[in-house]
Design an enzyme around this catalytic site. Structure first.
Site, short mmCIF file in Angstrom:
data_model
loop_
_atom_site.label_atom_id
_atom_site.label_comp_id
_atom_site.label_asym_id
_atom_site.label_seq_id
_atom_site.Cartn_x
_atom_site.Cartn_y
_atom_site.Cartn_z
N SER A 153 -40.83 -29.85 2.80
CA SER A 153 -40.93 -29.48 4.21
C SER A 153 -42.21 -28.70 4.47
CB SER A 153 -39.73 -28.62 4.62
OG SER A 153 -39.91 -28.04 5.89
N TYR A 213 -34.34 -21.65 3.75
CA TYR A 213 -34.55 -23.10 3.76
C TYR A 213 -35.89 -23.44 3.11
CZ TYR A 213 -35.79 -27.73 5.50
OH TYR A 213 -36.20 -29.03 5.58
#
Length: 350
Positions: A142, A167
Site C-alpha cells: 500500500s 495498517y
C-alpha cells in the site's frame, strides 16, 4: 497458468479474477467474506463472476457457471491446515495475495484484525509457497507505507520506516517478511504499493463511494485537513493491468545490488517492490467537484481537521514500472469517476 487469488470477493480480487479467467488461466479464488463492509456487495461480485449458488459452505469448492476455469473456496488465511491442504492439492504456479484487513481508520479501532489477517495470514501464505513451491508470489502492499515521508513523488528507492497507522505497519511488515522468504528459500516475490484505487464495484468505506452515496442522499460529506488533501487516484483497470504484467514477469536477483548502499526496492534475492499509481495527484476538492459534475448535484461539505493515520498527500513515482515492464497507468479521474457513477446508479437502481 494455475493461479491462486486470495481476496477474490474483494474489489481488486474480483476484477483480477474476471480478467485472468477471461484470458484463459485456471483460477482458484479464496475469500473469508468477512463483514468489514457490506457482504452483499461481496456476494454481488461473486455472482458477477458466475457463482450463482451462494449457499457457500466453508472449505467447499464451487465452480463458476460463467468461467469453467474459475473456482471459489470460502477460506480464512489464518486457517493454516486447510490452506496447506489446498496448496498440496492444487499445486499452484502463481499466487496473488490480495486478501487483507483493509482500512487505515479501522486499524485504530480494531488492531487485532490486522495482526490476524495481514500478519498471521500472510506468514501462512509464505509458508505454503515455501513448502509447495510456486513460480512467483505477488502481494498487495500500500502507498500507506510511506507514512511520514514528505519527499514526493514517493519512490520505492526511499526508506519507509515511519508508518502512521497499524495498517501501514502491517503492509510494511509484509514486504519485510516476503524479502526474508525470497532470500532464504529463493521464492520470487513482488510487492505492489497501490495508490488510492477506485472504480466500479469499489469498497463502500472509501472516499469516492462515501461521497457519491452522501451527495445522492442529500447528506453532508466530511472533508479532512480542511480540504488540503491530494491523492494519486488510480483507476481499477490500471491496477489490474499492472498486477498482470508483474505476475507474468517474476523478479530476478539484482546483480548490481550494493550492500553498502542498499536499494529498498530490490535485492540480491529475487524480490521487487513497485508503486502502481496514476502519478497525477488530484486535489480532494477537485475530486469532489468531478463527482458533483457527474451526478449533476452539489455536495454539502463539512471541513474538518486531518484524522489520525491520514497523510496530506500521495504521489507515486512509477519509474521502475515503466523501465522494467513498459507500463504506466493512464485512466483520467474524469473518465474513471464517470464509469464509477454509471455503475453505482445501475447497481443501486438510482
Amino acid at each position: 497458468m494455475k493461479i491462486l487469488i486470495t481476496g477474490i470477493a474483494g474489489f481488486i480480487g474480483y476484477h483480477l479474477a474476471e480478467y485472468l479467467a477471461t484470458r484463459g488461466d485456471e483460477i482458484i479464488g479464496i475469500d473469508s467474506i468477512n463483514d468489514y463492509y457490506d457482504v452483499n456487495l461481496k456476494y454481488g461480485r461473486l455472482v458477477e463472476l458466475g457463482f450463482n449458488n451462494l449457499k457457500i459452505e466453508y472449505n467447499k469448492i464451487i465452480i463458476s457457471a460463467k468461467h469453467p476455469n474459475l473456482s471459489f473456496i470460502k477460506l480464512n488465511l489464518e486457517d493454516k491446515i486447510k490452506l496447506e491442504h489446498l496448496f498440496a492439492e492444487k499445486k499452484f504456479d502463481y499466487v496473488i495475495n490480495l486478501a487483507a484487513q483493509a482500512g487505515v481508520r479501522y486499524s485504530l479501532i480494531n488492531p487485532n484484525a490486522y495482526i490476524d489477517s495481514n500478519i498471521v495470514g500472510f506468514i501462512n501464505i509464505l509458508e505454503c509457497c515455501r513448502n509447495y513451491p510456486v513460480k512467483h508470489l505477488t502481494f498487495a502492499s500500500s502507498s500507506s507505507v510511506y507514512g511520514l515521508n514528505s519527499k514526493q513523488p514517493f519512490s520505492t528507492k526511499d526508506n519507509v520506516d515511519h508508518p502512521v497507522s497499524l495498517y501501514a505497519a502491517s503492509k510494511k511488515s509484509n514486504e519485510l517478511m516476503a524479502h526474508t522468504y525470497s532470500y532464504l528459500f529463493g521464492i520470487p516475490t513482488t510487492g505492489l504499493r497501490f495508490f488510492t484505487v477506485y472504480g466500479p464495484w469499489g469498497r463502500p468505506d472509501m472516499a469516492f463511494f462515501i461521497f457519491t452515496k452522501a451527495i445522492l442522499e442529500n447528506k453532508p460529506i466530511n472533508i479532512y485537513n480542511y480540504g488540503n488533501m491530494k491523492r494519486d487516484f488510480t483507476y481499477i483497470s490500471d491496477i489490474i493491468q499492472g498486477i498482470v504484467k508483474v505476475n507474468d514477469n517474476p523478479p530476478k536477483e539484482n546483480k548490481n545490488w550494493n550492500t553498502m548502499d542498499p536499494d529498498p526496492s530490490s535485492s540480491q534475492a529475487p524480490y521487487k517492490i513497485y508503486n502502481i499509481g496514476n502519478s497525477k495527484p488530484v486535489e480532494l476538492m477537485t475530486f469532489v467537484k468531478t463527482i458533483e459534475d457527474k451526478l449533476n448535484k452539489k455536495a454539502i461539505i463539512n471541513l474538518l481537521p486531518i484524522q489520525p493515520g491520514d497523510v496530506p498527500s500521495t504521489y507515486a513515482d512509477v519509474t521502475d514500472l515503466i523501465e522494467t515492464l513498459d507500463y504506466k497507468p493512464e485512466i483520467s479521474v474524469n473518465d474513471g469517476i464517470k464509469n464509477f457513477i454509471t455503475w453505482y446508479r445501475n447497481y443501486y437502481s438510482i
